[in-house]
Design a protein around this motif. Structure first.
Motif, PDB file in Angstrom:
ATOM      1  N   THR A  12      88.124 -50.291   3.273  1.00  0.00           N
ATOM      2  CA  THR A  12      88.170 -49.370   4.408  1.00  0.00           C
ATOM      3  C   THR A  12      89.059 -48.192   4.033  1.00  0.00           C
ATOM      4  O   THR A  12      90.152 -48.366   3.505  1.00  0.00           O
ATOM      5  CB  THR A  12      88.760 -50.079   5.644  1.00  0.00           C
ATOM      6  N   PHE A  13      88.548 -46.985   4.305  1.00  0.00           N
ATOM      7  CA  PHE A  13      89.297 -45.760   4.050  1.00  0.00           C
ATOM      8  C   PHE A  13      89.412 -44.977   5.346  1.00  0.00           C
ATOM      9  O   PHE A  13      88.611 -45.147   6.256  1.00  0.00           O
ATOM     10  CB  PHE A  13      88.586 -44.882   3.008  1.00  0.00           C
ATOM     11  N   SER A  14      90.375 -44.066   5.401  1.00  0.00           N
ATOM     12  CA  SER A  14      90.480 -43.204   6.580  1.00  0.00           C
ATOM     13  C   SER A  14      89.244 -42.308   6.641  1.00  0.00           C
ATOM     14  O   SER A  14      88.643 -41.988   5.615  1.00  0.00           O
ATOM     15  CB  SER A  14      91.753 -42.350   6.508  1.00  0.00           C
ATOM     16  N   HIS A  15      88.914 -41.899   7.845  1.00  0.00           N
ATOM     17  CA  HIS A  15      87.753 -41.029   8.018  1.00  0.00           C
ATOM     18  C   HIS A  15      87.953 -39.695   7.300  1.00  0.00           C
ATOM     19  O   HIS A  15      86.990 -39.093   6.847  1.00  0.00           O
ATOM     20  CB  HIS A  15      87.486 -40.811   9.511  1.00  0.00           C
ATOM     21  N   GLN A  16      89.193 -39.268   7.206  1.00  0.00           N
ATOM     22  CA  GLN A  16      89.470 -38.018   6.512  1.00  0.00           C
ATOM     23  C   GLN A  16      89.217 -38.144   5.010  1.00  0.00           C
ATOM     24  O   GLN A  16      88.652 -37.250   4.391  1.00  0.00           O
ATOM     25  CB  GLN A  16      90.909 -37.580   6.782  1.00  0.00           C
ATOM     26  N   MET A  17      89.613 -39.274   4.437  1.00  0.00           N
ATOM     27  CA  MET A  17      89.406 -39.475   2.998  1.00  0.00           C
ATOM     28  C   MET A  17      87.917 -39.653   2.672  1.00  0.00           C
ATOM     29  O   MET A  17      87.443 -39.177   1.633  1.00  0.00           O
ATOM     30  CB  MET A  17      90.221 -40.656   2.501  1.00  0.00           C
ATOM     31  N   ILE A  18      87.204 -40.316   3.555  1.00  0.00           N
ATOM     32  CA  ILE A  18      85.765 -40.522   3.326  1.00  0.00           C
ATOM     33  C   ILE A  18      85.045 -39.186   3.196  1.00  0.00           C
ATOM     34  O   ILE A  18      84.127 -39.034   2.399  1.00  0.00           O
ATOM     35  CB  ILE A  18      85.144 -41.380   4.462  1.00  0.00           C
ATOM     36  N   ARG A  19      85.471 -38.196   3.946  1.00  0.00           N
ATOM     37  CA  ARG A  19      84.854 -36.859   3.843  1.00  0.00           C
ATOM     38  C   ARG A  19      84.964 -36.326   2.429  1.00  0.00           C
ATOM     39  O   ARG A  19      83.998 -35.824   1.872  1.00  0.00           O
ATOM     40  CB  ARG A  19      85.526 -35.885   4.808  1.00  0.00           C
ATOM     41  N   LEU A  20      86.159 -36.448   1.862  1.00  0.00           N
ATOM     42  CA  LEU A  20      86.350 -35.993   0.482  1.00  0.00           C
ATOM     43  C   LEU A  20      85.463 -36.797  -0.463  1.00  0.00           C
ATOM     44  O   LEU A  20      84.786 -36.232  -1.323  1.00  0.00           O
ATOM     45  CB  LEU A  20      87.815 -36.118   0.079  1.00  0.00           C
ATOM     46  N   PHE A  21      85.454 -38.110  -0.307  1.00  0.00           N
ATOM     47  CA  PHE A  21      84.695 -38.962  -1.227  1.00  0.00           C
ATOM     48  C   PHE A  21      83.197 -38.659  -1.185  1.00  0.00           C
ATOM     49  O   PHE A  21      82.551 -38.564  -2.225  1.00  0.00           O
ATOM     50  CB  PHE A  21      84.925 -40.447  -0.917  1.00  0.00           C
ATOM     51  N   ILE A  22      82.628 -38.490   0.003  1.00  0.00           N
ATOM     52  CA  ILE A  22      81.174 -38.265   0.078  1.00  0.00           C
ATOM     53  C   ILE A  22      80.817 -36.862  -0.425  1.00  0.00           C
ATOM     54  O   ILE A  22      79.820 -36.685  -1.114  1.00  0.00           O
ATOM     55  CB  ILE A  22      80.597 -38.547   1.489  1.00  0.00           C
ATOM     56  N   VAL A  23      81.642 -35.862  -0.124  1.00  0.00           N
ATOM     57  CA  VAL A  23      81.343 -34.511  -0.612  1.00  0.00           C
ATOM     58  C   VAL A  23      81.425 -34.480  -2.134  1.00  0.00           C
ATOM     59  O   VAL A  23      80.578 -33.889  -2.810  1.00  0.00           O
ATOM     60  CB  VAL A  23      82.270 -33.458   0.039  1.00  0.00           C
ATOM     61  N   GLU A  24      82.434 -35.158  -2.691  1.00  0.00           N
ATOM     62  CA  GLU A  24      82.544 -35.215  -4.154  1.00  0.00           C
ATOM     63  C   GLU A  24      81.352 -35.951  -4.751  1.00  0.00           C
ATOM     64  O   GLU A  24      80.808 -35.535  -5.782  1.00  0.00           O
ATOM     65  CB  GLU A  24      83.855 -35.904  -4.559  1.00  0.00           C
ATOM     66  N   GLN A  25      80.900 -37.032  -4.127  1.00  0.00           N
ATOM     67  CA  GLN A  25      79.768 -37.788  -4.657  1.00  0.00           C
ATOM     68  C   GLN A  25      78.452 -37.007  -4.561  1.00  0.00           C
ATOM     69  O   GLN A  25      77.601 -37.106  -5.441  1.00  0.00           O
ATOM     70  CB  GLN A  25      79.635 -39.142  -3.955  1.00  0.00           C
ATOM     71  N   ILE A  26      78.300 -36.214  -3.519  1.00  0.00           N
ATOM     72  CA  ILE A  26      77.112 -35.351  -3.428  1.00  0.00           C
ATOM     73  C   ILE A  26      77.153 -34.310  -4.549  1.00  0.00           C
ATOM     74  O   ILE A  26      76.152 -34.073  -5.226  1.00  0.00           O
ATOM     75  CB  ILE A  26      77.012 -34.688  -2.032  1.00  0.00           C
ATOM     76  N   TYR A  27      78.333 -33.713  -4.762  1.00  0.00           N
ATOM     77  CA  TYR A  27      78.481 -32.766  -5.864  1.00  0.00           C
ATOM     78  C   TYR A  27      78.187 -33.448  -7.200  1.00  0.00           C
ATOM     79  O   TYR A  27      77.429 -32.937  -8.030  1.00  0.00           O
ATOM     80  CB  TYR A  27      79.897 -32.169  -5.866  1.00  0.00           C
ATOM     81  N   ARG A  28      78.756 -34.619  -7.412  1.00  0.00           N
ATOM     82  CA  ARG A  28      78.536 -35.372  -8.644  1.00  0.00           C
ATOM     83  C   ARG A  28      77.044 -35.652  -8.838  1.00  0.00           C
ATOM     84  O   ARG A  28      76.512 -35.526  -9.940  1.00  0.00           O
ATOM     85  CB  ARG A  28      79.341 -36.678  -8.619  1.00  0.00           C
ATOM     86  N   ALA A  29      76.368 -36.021  -7.761  1.00  0.00           N
ATOM     87  CA  ALA A  29      74.936 -36.318  -7.848  1.00  0.00           C
ATOM     88  C   ALA A  29      74.150 -35.115  -8.366  1.00  0.00           C
ATOM     89  O   ALA A  29      73.258 -35.264  -9.209  1.00  0.00           O
ATOM     90  CB  ALA A  29      74.406 -36.754  -6.475  1.00  0.00           C
ATOM     91  N   PHE A  30      74.484 -33.935  -7.881  1.00  0.00           N
ATOM     92  CA  PHE A  30      73.757 -32.752  -8.336  1.00  0.00           C
ATOM     93  C   PHE A  30      74.092 -32.388  -9.777  1.00  0.00           C
ATOM     94  O   PHE A  30      73.214 -31.915 -10.505  1.00  0.00           O
ATOM     95  CB  PHE A  30      73.971 -31.575  -7.375  1.00  0.00           C
ATOM     96  N   THR A  31      75.320 -32.631 -10.206  1.00  0.00           N
ATOM     97  CA  THR A  31      75.629 -32.375 -11.614  1.00  0.00           C
ATOM     98  C   THR A  31      74.884 -33.365 -12.504  1.00  0.00           C
ATOM     99  O   THR A  31      74.473 -33.006 -13.608  1.00  0.00           O
ATOM    100  CB  THR A  31      77.145 -32.430 -11.902  1.00  0.00           C
ATOM    101  N   ILE A  32      74.684 -34.577 -12.038  1.00  0.00           N
ATOM    102  CA  ILE A  32      73.907 -35.570 -12.788  1.00  0.00           C
ATOM    103  C   ILE A  32      72.456 -35.116 -12.877  1.00  0.00           C
ATOM    104  O   ILE A  32      71.841 -35.138 -13.958  1.00  0.00           O
ATOM    105  CB  ILE A  32      74.020 -36.971 -12.150  1.00  0.00           C
ATOM    106  N   LEU A  33      71.901 -34.680 -11.751  1.00  0.00           N
ATOM    107  CA  LEU A  33      70.499 -34.238 -11.734  1.00  0.00           C
ATOM    108  C   LEU A  33      70.272 -33.028 -12.644  1.00  0.00           C
ATOM    109  O   LEU A  33      69.195 -32.868 -13.212  1.00  0.00           O
ATOM    110  CB  LEU A  33      70.064 -33.897 -10.300  1.00  0.00           C
TER     111      LEU A  33
END
Length: 157
Positions: free
Chosen positions: A128-149
């Motif tokens: 479980t993470f704070s809702h504020q930290m989850i925002r950072l994690f998901i935005v970074e993972q979306i960015y990471r996904a596009f760099t992978i693609l």
């Protein structure tokens, strides 16, 4: 396709907000991306957990267009490796989705009506993470996904 991150409540931590904005700006090179914040509910002390989920659920559903595809960040969702998440996003883009809406719920999760509307659930971790930290994690993972693609050197495997 456009991606919208929908979240309940603002991020109070300036350091986290700066990092979120960093990845949000990086994403502009790949896809239309926005973060839409639903203000925290007022007088939650007078509400039960269920009532709070229902009220937040109504606010979430009001933000959706009929063609939006709703994905929930939920502890019971599918856990992806970053490469698999990039494939997941590619499939969504290939499906001709106009807007993918990823939602971070409130402290007690989502109402039944939001679960019924959703087309999928993603788990970022069993922790479980704070809702504020989850925002950072998901935005970074979306960015990471596009760099992978795009076969860019950000992700190492």
């Amino acid at each position: 396709m456009k991606i919208k991150l929908l979240a309940i409540g603002k991020t109070d931590d300036k350091n986290l907000q700066t990092l979120i904005e960093t990845y949000q700006n990086r994403l502009k090179h790949y896809i239309q991306f926005e973060i839409d914040i639903i203000p925290d509910l007022k007088k939650v002390k007078n509400l039960s957990e269920q009532e709070q989920k229902e009220k937040e659920g109504e606010l979430i559903l009001k933000k959706l267009a009929p063609t939006d595809v709703l994905i929930l960040l939920d502890e019971k969702g599918t856990a992806f490796r970053s490469v698999d998440f990039s494939s997941y996003l590619q499939k969504k883009m290939n499906a001709g989705i106009k807007q993918l809406v990823i939602v971070i719920g409130g402290p007690y999760g989502f109402s039944d009506s939001v679960y019924k509307t959703a087309k999928g659930k993603i788990s970022l971790s069993k922790m479980t993470f704070s809702h504020q930290m989850i925002r950072l994690f998901i935005v970074e993972q979306i960015y990471r996904a596009f760099t992978i693609l795009k076969n860019e050197p950000y992700h190492h495997e």
